[in-house]
Design a protein around this motif. Structure first.
Motif, short mmCIF file in Angstrom:
data_model
loop_
_atom_site.label_atom_id
_atom_site.label_comp_id
_atom_site.label_asym_id
_atom_site.label_seq_id
_atom_site.Cartn_x
_atom_site.Cartn_y
_atom_site.Cartn_z
N HIS A 1 -10.11 0.00 7.40
CA HIS A 1 -8.70 -0.43 7.48
C HIS A 1 -8.50 -1.78 6.79
O HIS A 1 -7.56 -1.95 6.00
N GLN B 1 -6.25 -2.88 3.27
CA GLN B 1 -5.22 -3.92 3.17
C GLN B 1 -5.46 -4.82 1.96
O GLN B 1 -4.51 -5.24 1.28
N LYS C 1 -4.47 -2.79 -1.17
CA LYS C 1 -3.01 -2.72 -1.28
C LYS C 1 -2.42 -4.04 -1.79
O LYS C 1 -1.51 -4.05 -2.62
N ASP D 1 1.35 1.34 -1.90
CA ASP D 1 1.67 1.55 -0.49
C ASP D 1 0.58 2.36 0.20
O ASP D 1 0.33 2.20 1.40
N LYS D 2 -0.04 3.26 -0.57
CA LYS D 2 -1.12 4.09 -0.04
C LYS D 2 -2.28 4.12 -1.03
O LYS D 2 -2.09 3.90 -2.23
N ASP E 1 -1.58 4.59 5.58
CA ASP E 1 -1.77 4.04 4.23
C ASP E 1 -2.81 4.79 3.39
O ASP E 1 -3.33 4.26 2.43
N ARG F 1 -3.37 8.20 1.08
CA ARG F 1 -2.72 9.34 0.41
C ARG F 1 -3.66 10.54 0.37
O ARG F 1 -3.30 11.64 0.77
#
Length: 276
Positions: A31, A35, A38, A44-45, A76, A78
């Motif tokens: 995770h 971030q 991104k 965004d993903k 987040d 895809r």
């Protein structure tokens, strides 16, 4: 990485401090890494590719399987591409009697950083006691939580190899001729997450791809041979789609073992095709 980067993909890699570590921490790190990606790309993903135990942790993240201090899935991802992931769990550490121990117990010549299904083993005529090298949580610590998290029994699908030394006591627990351990049920009760992850499910918004191997020819290890496998994970486990909301691809690569899924050109070409 180089294969995908050379074809125009922006590739970022994440590594982990302990290859046998806790999947809860790995999922949190995934995770956090997303971030960073991104913020650097403005996306965004992102598309996440995970191999083996890393794939298991990636699935934990998108399924929001976490501790109280962990981070829930943030919507987040895809595409999620899982290479050699034991989606249905695996029992490889327990399935082959004493074979793994020779590469683990130092008195038997072992040196590999991997969990043993035993706390004791006879080496050169003497019992050697090494609970710290076992897969279990014992009074001396819990050093292989990530391996316990992937455990599931497959003995009702593929019979155990009854010709391998201490096969019964290794799998079901107890004192064998040369080894002693608590068995797979004991280890699973200490932290298997397979059913938890499958029940939590991967959201349908995440296009999920499974890439598996069909060849058990990994050098220097006792390959999984009691059923069709990539040398470590049964094909039936890798291709299992239970709990996956959107299966966008499910491919078994001919001639590839568990390791080659991470670097063979045929595997990279398939991943590249999925990323288009």
């Amino acid at each position: 990485m180089q294969y995908l980067s050379s074809r125009g993909h922006k590739v970022f890699a994440i590594n982990f401090p302990h290859k046998q570590g806790d999947g809860y921490y790995w999922a949190k790190q995934i995770h956090d890494a997303i971030q960073v990606v991104k913020s650097r790309t403005g996306a965004d993903k992102v598309d996440v590719i995970g191999w083996s135990k890393g794939a298991f942790a990636a699935r934990m993240y998108v399924s929001s399987v976490r501790e109280s201090w962990g981070t829930a899935y943030a919507g987040d991802v895809r595409r999620l591409i899982l290479l050699g992931n034991p989606n249905g769990g695996y029992d490889y550490p327990f399935r082959h009697g004493w074979y793994h121990d020779f590469s683990i117990f130092p008195e038997c010549g072992g040196f590999v950083n991997a969990p043993s299904p035993h706390t004791k083993m006879i080496c050169w005529g003497l019992w050697r006691n090494h609970p710290e090298l076992s897969i279990y949580k014992t009074s001396v610590g819990d050093f292989f939580p990530g391996q316990k998290q992937m455990l599931a029994r497959w003995d009702d699908v593929y019979p155990l190899p009854t010709w391998e030394q201490d096969w019964y006591t290794t799998y079901y627990g107890g004192l064998g001729f040369y080894t002693y351990g608590y068995g797979i049920n004991y280890a699973m009760n200490q932290g298997s997450l397979v059913n938890t992850i499958r029940s939590a499910g991967i959201p349908g918004s995440v296009a999920t791809y499974l890439l598996c191997g069909d060849t058990n020819d990994i050098p220097t290890i006792h390959n999984e041979h009691t059923g069709p496998s990539d040398g470590v994970v049964f094909i039936a486990s890798c291709t299992d789609t239970t709990g996956i909301g959107s299966v966008a691809g499910n491919v078994v690569m001919n001639g590839l073992n568990h390791l080659k899924l991470g670097w063979a050109e045929a595997a990279m070409a398939q991943i590249n095709a999925w990323l288009q």
